[in-house]
Enzyme design. Structure first.
Site, PDB file in Angstrom:
ATOM      1  CE  LYS A 158     -10.927   0.633  -2.719  1.00 49.52           C
ATOM      2  NZ  LYS A 158      -9.552   1.644  -2.819  1.00 49.52           N
ATOM      3  CG  ASN A 199      -4.270   5.271  -3.447  1.00 46.09           C
ATOM      4  OD1 ASN A 199      -4.947   5.016  -2.508  1.00 46.09           O
ATOM      5  ND2 ASN A 199      -3.073   4.432  -3.736  1.00 46.09           N
ATOM      6  CB  ILE A 227      -9.075   5.352  -2.078  1.00 50.36           C
ATOM      7  CG1 ILE A 227      -8.383   5.485  -3.346  1.00 50.36           C
ATOM      8  CG2 ILE A 227     -10.651   5.151  -2.218  1.00 50.36           C
ATOM      9  CD1 ILE A 227      -8.624   6.700  -4.188  1.00 50.36           C
ATOM     10  CG  ASN A 266      -5.067  -4.115   1.774  1.00 54.64           C
ATOM     11  OD1 ASN A 266      -4.240  -4.195   2.279  1.00 54.64           O
ATOM     12  ND2 ASN A 266      -5.994  -3.285   1.293  1.00 54.64           N
ATOM     13  CB  CYS A 271      -4.574  -0.456   3.391  1.00 55.60           C
ATOM     14  SG  CYS A 271      -5.342   1.123   2.673  1.00 55.60           S
ATOM     15  CE  LYS A 307      -1.691  -5.147  -2.666  1.00 52.38           C
ATOM     16  NZ  LYS A 307      -2.782  -4.734  -3.659  1.00 52.38           N
ATOM     17  N   GLY A 342       3.940  -3.741  -8.840  1.00 52.06           N
ATOM     18  CA  GLY A 342       4.558  -2.295  -8.338  1.00 52.06           C
ATOM     19  C   GLY A 342       5.226  -1.815  -9.730  1.00 52.06           C
ATOM     20  N   GLY A 343       4.581  -0.887 -10.349  1.00 54.99           N
ATOM     21  CA  GLY A 343       5.074  -0.189 -11.640  1.00 54.99           C
ATOM     22  C   GLY A 343       4.906  -0.793 -12.870  1.00 54.99           C
ATOM     23  N   GLY A 350      -1.618  -2.436 -11.829  1.00 56.68           N
ATOM     24  CA  GLY A 350      -2.417  -1.619 -11.009  1.00 56.68           C
ATOM     25  C   GLY A 350      -2.530  -0.166 -11.757  1.00 56.68           C
TER      26      GLY A 350
HETATM   27  C1  LIG Z   1      -5.954   4.306  -6.491  1.00 55.31           C
HETATM   28  C2  LIG Z   1      -5.357   3.025  -5.941  1.00 55.31           C
HETATM   29  C3  LIG Z   1      -6.298   2.482  -4.854  1.00 55.31           C
HETATM   30  C4  LIG Z   1      -5.696   1.278  -4.314  1.00 55.31           C
HETATM   31  N1  LIG Z   1      -6.660   0.414  -3.511  1.00 55.31           N
HETATM   32  C5  LIG Z   1      -6.229  -0.737  -3.188  1.00 55.31           C
HETATM   33  C6  LIG Z   1      -7.110  -1.512  -2.301  1.00 55.31           C
HETATM   34  O1  LIG Z   1      -8.120  -1.210  -2.049  1.00 55.31           O
HETATM   35  N2  LIG Z   1      -6.462  -2.655  -1.760  1.00 55.31           N
HETATM   36  C7  LIG Z   1      -5.217  -2.862  -1.920  1.00 55.31           C
HETATM   37  O2  LIG Z   1      -4.738  -4.162  -1.328  1.00 55.31           O
HETATM   38  N3  LIG Z   1      -4.142  -2.423  -2.701  1.00 55.31           N
HETATM   39  C8  LIG Z   1      -4.636  -1.179  -3.211  1.00 55.31           C
HETATM   40  N4  LIG Z   1      -3.945  -0.359  -4.141  1.00 55.31           N
HETATM   41  C9  LIG Z   1      -2.595  -0.965  -4.467  1.00 55.31           C
HETATM   42  C10 LIG Z   1      -2.616  -1.603  -5.538  1.00 55.31           C
HETATM   43  O3  LIG Z   1      -3.330  -2.886  -5.524  1.00 55.31           O
HETATM   44  C11 LIG Z   1      -0.892  -2.215  -5.979  1.00 55.31           C
HETATM   45  O4  LIG Z   1      -0.638  -2.950  -4.865  1.00 55.31           O
HETATM   46  C12 LIG Z   1       0.048  -0.833  -5.842  1.00 55.31           C
HETATM   47  O5  LIG Z   1      -0.883   0.276  -6.607  1.00 55.31           O
HETATM   48  C13 LIG Z   1       1.112  -1.138  -6.560  1.00 55.31           C
HETATM   49  O6  LIG Z   1       1.126  -1.308  -8.022  1.00 55.31           O
HETATM   50  P1  LIG Z   1       1.140  -0.311  -9.131  1.00 55.31           P
HETATM   51  O7  LIG Z   1       2.490   0.420  -9.075  1.00 55.31           O
HETATM   52  O8  LIG Z   1       1.280  -1.126 -10.490  1.00 55.31           O
HETATM   53  O9  LIG Z   1      -0.080   0.449  -8.839  1.00 55.31           O
HETATM   54  C14 LIG Z   1      -4.528   0.783  -4.603  1.00 55.31           C
HETATM   55  C15 LIG Z   1      -3.700   1.224  -5.593  1.00 55.31           C
HETATM   56  C16 LIG Z   1      -3.932   2.786  -6.241  1.00 55.31           C
HETATM   57  C17 LIG Z   1      -3.227   3.597  -7.026  1.00 55.31           C
END
Ligand SMILES: Cc1cc2nc3c(=O)[nH]c(=O)nc-3n(C[C@H](O)[C@H](O)[C@H](O)COP(=O)(O)O)c2cc1C
Ligand SMILES: Cc1cc2nc3c(=O)[nH]c(=O)nc-3n(C[C@H](O)[C@H](O)[C@H](O)COP(=O)(O)OP(=O)(O)OC[C@H]3O[C@@H](n4cnc5c(N)ncnc54)[C@H](O)[C@@H]3O)c2cc1C
Ligand SMILES: Cc1cc2nc3c(=O)[nH]c(=O)nc-3n(C[C@H](O)[C@H](O)[C@H](O)COP(=O)(O)OP(=O)(O)OC[C@H]3O[C@@H](n4cnc5c(N)ncnc54)[C@H](O)[C@@H]3O)c2cc1C
Ligand SMILES: Cc1cc2nc3c(=O)[nH]c(=O)nc-3n(C[C@H](O)[C@H](O)[C@H](O)COP(=O)(O)O)c2cc1C
Ligand code: FES
Ligand code: FES
Lengths: 260, 307, 307, 260
Positions: C46, C70, C72, C129, C132, C166, C244-245, C266
């Site tokens: 995280k 999300n 957060i 990161n 965000c 990122k 991404g997905g 993710g």
């Molecule tokens: C609940 C949640 C919390 C996330 N927190 C972070 C984070 O703290 N730092 C970050 O770089 N990306 C964060 N992400 C983004 C994910 O790392 C990822 O880049 C993004 O969700 C796309 O991938 P996915 O579609 O497989 O989830 C978060 C995603 C979700 C769903």
């Protein structure tokens, strides 16, 4: 046009064998207007997964009943096969242009139907409507188990020849090679008309052979469809007069038109 | 009492705020068998260019999770043939016809198209499609605020008709581009066009779309569209026409609440040809149930979560 | 013969290319009951900030079509507590640990964080990161090529460790930002972070997310991510970590074929905690079936449709 | 911890009445470790619509069987209700912390359970495990038809009082007003402990009343969950010691902790 969006009652939905299924739904309107070569576009469930409709050829009609014959190959057809009699199916149809029967109207003419794999689906409906012509049907498949609708065609009084890639039934080789043989034998005999449905590669070969022998050929094509009603311009195939929509200008095209 | 669904977009009065989106409704004829076209708030035509266009290499569409990709490439008969062969049917419908237009090589093409359309009484509005991802340009006009301002200003001088500028979501800030369009005299903005996307057949290791990539549409992109509408609503004064994944009354309401004056239904037309009309009746119901007499009281009514 | 799944990201060697994405895997402990953590290619933590952060107002998540939002807001214990309480468990796993960090008010915070992490042997790489969406800034660092270049260059001077930048999809051209990161000395880029999105409760007329908008993730955004990976792959030379997905082997393969050297899972972790391990075994199978002995022969292997 | 992801066989899935359903699945592991107040997180189908799991409280266990009691309110629970016995259900559990039974361990103490609407689901499981204490159960609902689990509680030997908003059964008014009455009567009698589950507004009222009467209260909360296992930090509620995760640090919290 006489196409409509209908919530049609499923009458039966049974596995025929392996991944092949027969589905019957009730729609007087679609049944009444359906022509061989036309298709329906089905929302297999009310969810957004899958999002789009699934196009399936009309395999036949009986009074107000519309018959489909489909293979489960992915998510949409999988879900379709899980639908139960009595449930309502969201169907749009009949869509597209059917086979041009003019091409075989001439009495002196012999008619050949060439089916590859699931290509039998619309051709059974066609054979039914021209059964007086006793068409010759060539069915191709990888192996004997995958030869479909043999009985249906015979019951309609058609002469049937089979080709399998592995020779497990009938001629060993591609159905197009079998067609070549037939054409050579028929050499100059009577005028011929060919109707074909199957994989793209097969259809290309058929139309090429037809043109070479200057025989009129009618091919039923498949393309990925978003709307199925001619609105999105997604399902095009290239023809002498530019891109045409498989869903609306087809799915049946004359071999002469196509430029693929 | 009956809820009032009428809205105003620049000079254009709509009896209801539900349109059909460019490229997803053909030239309306295609839907004549399925719905009473006269009930629509307005029809936006497929985008028209000066010369006829063949469009992109097939396959042109594929399905994606809760969405689809398309790369039609603006296949259209060209402005002259459009006016001769497609306008007559549209004129007969007696509902507002919004003609979508685009340039292919040079923004100057817009001026030629607008001059031609300006002469046609039944053209109720002109939508400037400066956001089509399927011409595969390095940069779209709507991806640059200056280019957008320049294009809209130039066109604005040529017509009194209602001008709608359709914007791309593939930007750092859609509301900044919307502001540029407003300043240049656009009567409204349409948000959003498709999001650039790509899908791969992992067995063939080829794209699923003949021209490699396409535009993503459908429910999948709705949250992106709703946010852009809300941000634009807080930045500009001209009306916003919302689109992006609207498939039913629930999803349509999200856009009105976020600030859209009207909405356009796109991909949903393929799945359920009746979607647009169902949204119109659903809207009447919702307004009655929540006794909202005038749609303008719903538009932009979003408030913070109580916690 | 067994397919070789190992890949190299800058100085960092991975026994397989499947990581878990920041913020979706907690600090790994949370998944210990469900999978053998040692099998993962790497773990991204995280995102950590200098000071502890409470994070954003709930509700913080909602479901959308084939996706989720999300917000957060980078809730985390702060760097010191992270090192004291979370690193020990991560160290014990014996697999590469990638620590994700972010600044809250001032990019300068990155330098403080990097200096602190640089001293920790078991920190295999640092992920910056700068994308965000949930700090609700006017502009993210990764939304500007110059800012990205400046930030990465500054950090690059402070550590020899593998640096991953990122990036956000909410830009006009992600590959231009990726290029800026490469020029500034980043060892790799991670594409993509979430897409800005918003969802509305139409009965309450409030956002579904307490902080109004959030980041869209899940299958819905996959086509957007795959396209950005492909475009970046054609523009930069450093490795790309795709996300991404990704939910299964099929979706993972799309990213490798589009040019990703590694992928991160993710949202799928929430739905199927085993997703990442299933992708690793699925990848071995696919390579065997298609006799691809070395993963590098799959990466970027996309070719045109034959038509 | 003893939580696991399991493909569990559905033993039964029956409508109880209206939109209320009982589901039983088989998982020795979950059944063995389940504590009252814990929940399971269910993937209702294998599609991506809906994408996320659905959290449902553990309503009880019987040998290797786990019982759930749920209301169909939307897409996910709708699909769950369509699942058939014999099918496998993808379940993660048992999740979260159960009710703290220490709070009622003292013999001299009387225990009150307050259930609003579906809040009965975890409280029946709790009542079972402390039935020797013969807890007093207060059940609240809009109207008589929506009073749930009355028989279950009585069968466990609990004294039950009912409150309905429309007075169609028992006390006319909110269950929290009924609780007020009970507390006034119990005035200073014995020590009390309150366990509650139901809508947020009800829980807030209960914890406020408990604090005022400095009674120990244990509340089972609901929040939208993405992961259900403490990883996403999505399901937080604000407490004296900052935000806590309902799925991992809860779903049961002491009224004293919460600051909402
Ligand atoms: C609940 C949640 C919390 C996330 N927190 C972070 C984070 O703290 N730092 C970050 O770089 N990306 C964060 N992400 C983004 C994910 O790392 C990822 O880049 C993004 O969700 C796309 O991938 P996915 O579609 O497989 O989830 C978060 C995603 C979700 C769903
Ligand atoms: C005019 C027409 C008539 C058809 N008639 C029949 C028939 O009678 N019986 C039969 O079994 N099949 C028929 N097909 C093929 C059938 O539409 C596909 O098999 C079906 O759409 C697969 O959906 P799926 O979700 O199961 O597979 P998936 O592979 O999961 O589908 C993914 C996407 O690709 C599309 N797609 C996949 N295969 C095809 C295809 N061959 N043609 C067009 N789109 C495709 C699907 O519609 C969907 O959008 C016909 C296709 C067309 C165009
Ligand atoms: C710890 C816990 C225990 C629960 N126990 C039970 C139970 O025993 N019986 C029962 O009937 N219900 C219970 N619920 C509520 C149940 O999870 C929701 O009713 C269910 O998720 C609704 O899903 P849906 O798709 O049918 O509704 P939709 O409204 O379509 O769901 C949309 C989204 O909102 C979420 N959501 C909707 N309502 C709630 C809610 N109350 N709490 C959390 N998320 C919600 C869904 O999970 C989904 O992500 C519990 C919730 C939690 C958090
Ligand atoms: C097949 C297809 C063709 C489209 N063609 C056009 C077009 O010609 N001009 C245009 O401005 N938008 C075009 N669009 C974009 C839509 O008008 C709409 O903005 C977009 O699809 C988002 O809305 P939706 O998610 O409801 O489809 C097209 C979309 C699709 C799916
Ligand atoms: S599928 Fe839309 S035009 Fe054929
Ligand atoms: S739902 Fe993810 S932390 Fe609670």
């Amino acid at each position: 046009m006489n196409q409509a969006q209908i919530k049609a009652k499923i009458i039966s939905n049974k596995r025929f064998k392996d991944n092949y299924w027969h589905l019957e739904f009730e729609s007087g309107l679609i049944a009444m207007h359906a022509l061989p070569g036309q298709f329906v576009n089905i929302k297999v469930n009310s969810s957004i997964d899958p999002l789009l409709r699934r196009p399936i050829s009309i395999h036949g009609t009986k009074g107000p009943k519309v018959k489909l014959f489909y293979e489960v190959i992915g998510k949409g057809t999988q879900i379709l096969s899980s639908r139960k009699p009595g449930e309502l199916l969201d169907v749009i149809g009949p869509l597209g242009n059917g086979f041009d029967l003019q091409a075989t109207s001439d009495k002196r003419q012999a008619t050949i139907l060439v089916a590859g794999g699931m290509g039998v689906a619309p051709l059974v409906f066609l054979a039914e409507s021209i059964k007086l012509k006793k068409p010759l049907v060539l069915i191709g498949a990888k192996t004997k188990k995958q030869i479909l609708c043999l009985q249906e065609f015979k019951a309609l009084g058609c002469a049937v020849k089979i080709a399998t890639d592995d020779g497990s039934a009938g001629f060993k080789g591609r159905v197009t090679e079998l067609l070549g043989q037939v054409l050579r034998q028929a050499q100059g005999a009577r005028q011929l008309a060919i109707y074909a449905c199957g994989p793209g590669a097969m259809l290309k070969a058929v139309s090429r052979m037809a043109c070479e022998n200057n025989i009129d050929s009618q091919l039923s094509l498949e393309e990925h469809m978003a709307c199925g009603i001619g609105a999105c311009l997604g399902c095009v195939v290239s023809t002498k007069s530019g891109y045409k929509r498989v869903c609306k200008d087809g799915p049946v095209f004359s071999g002469k038109e196509l430029t693929w | 009492m009956k809820p009032d669904l009428s809205v105003r977009i620049g000079k254009l009065d709509l009896k209801n705020p539900v349109m059909v989106a460019s490229g997803t409704f053909g030239y309306a004829e295609e839907f004549g068998d399925f719905i009473d076209l006269k009930k629509l708030g307005a029809i936006v035509t497929k985008t028209i260019t000066i010369k006829p266009r063949l469009g992109n290499l097939p396959p042109r569409t594929c399905e994606t999770p809760s969405g689809m990709l398309n790369s039609i490439g603006l296949e259209n008969p060209g402005i002259d043939k459009f006016i001769k062969e497609k306008m007559p049917f549209l004129k007969k419908l007696g509902i507002p016809v919004i003609v979508s237009i685009a340039s292919v090589d040079d923004p100057g093409e817009f001026t030629i198209l607008v001059k031609q359309l300006d002469r046609i009484k039944e053209v109720s509005a002109i939508e400037l499609n400066i956001s089509c991802p399927n011409l595969h340009k390095e940069r779209l006009i709507s991806q640059d605020a200056k280019d957008t301002f320049a294009l809209v200003s130039a066109v604005r001088k040529l017509t009194e008709k209602c001008l709608i500028t359709k914007l791309s979501p593939n930007v750092t800030s859609a509301s900044e581009i919307a502001l540029a369009a407003e300043r240049a005299g656009s009567d409204a903005v349409a948000l959003i066009n498709t999001l650039g996307g790509m899908s791969i057949d992992v067995d063939k290791r080829t794209p699923k779309i003949g021209s490699w990539s396409g535009g993503l549409s459908g429910p999948a992109i709705r949250p992106v569209a709703v946010k852009m509408v809300w941000e634009a609503y807080n930045k500009i004064k001209i009306p916003i026409i919302g689109s992006g994944g609207i498939i039913d009354i629930q999803s349509a309401l999200e856009f009105f609440i976020a600030g859209a004056t009207a909405i356009s239904v796109g991909t949903a037309n393929f799945i359920n040809p009746r979607a647009s009309l169902e949204i119109i009746s659903g809207l009447k119901e919702y307004m009655a149930d929540n006794n909202i007499h005038n749609l303008n009281n719903l538009i932009g009514s979003l408030k913070a979560c109580e916690s």
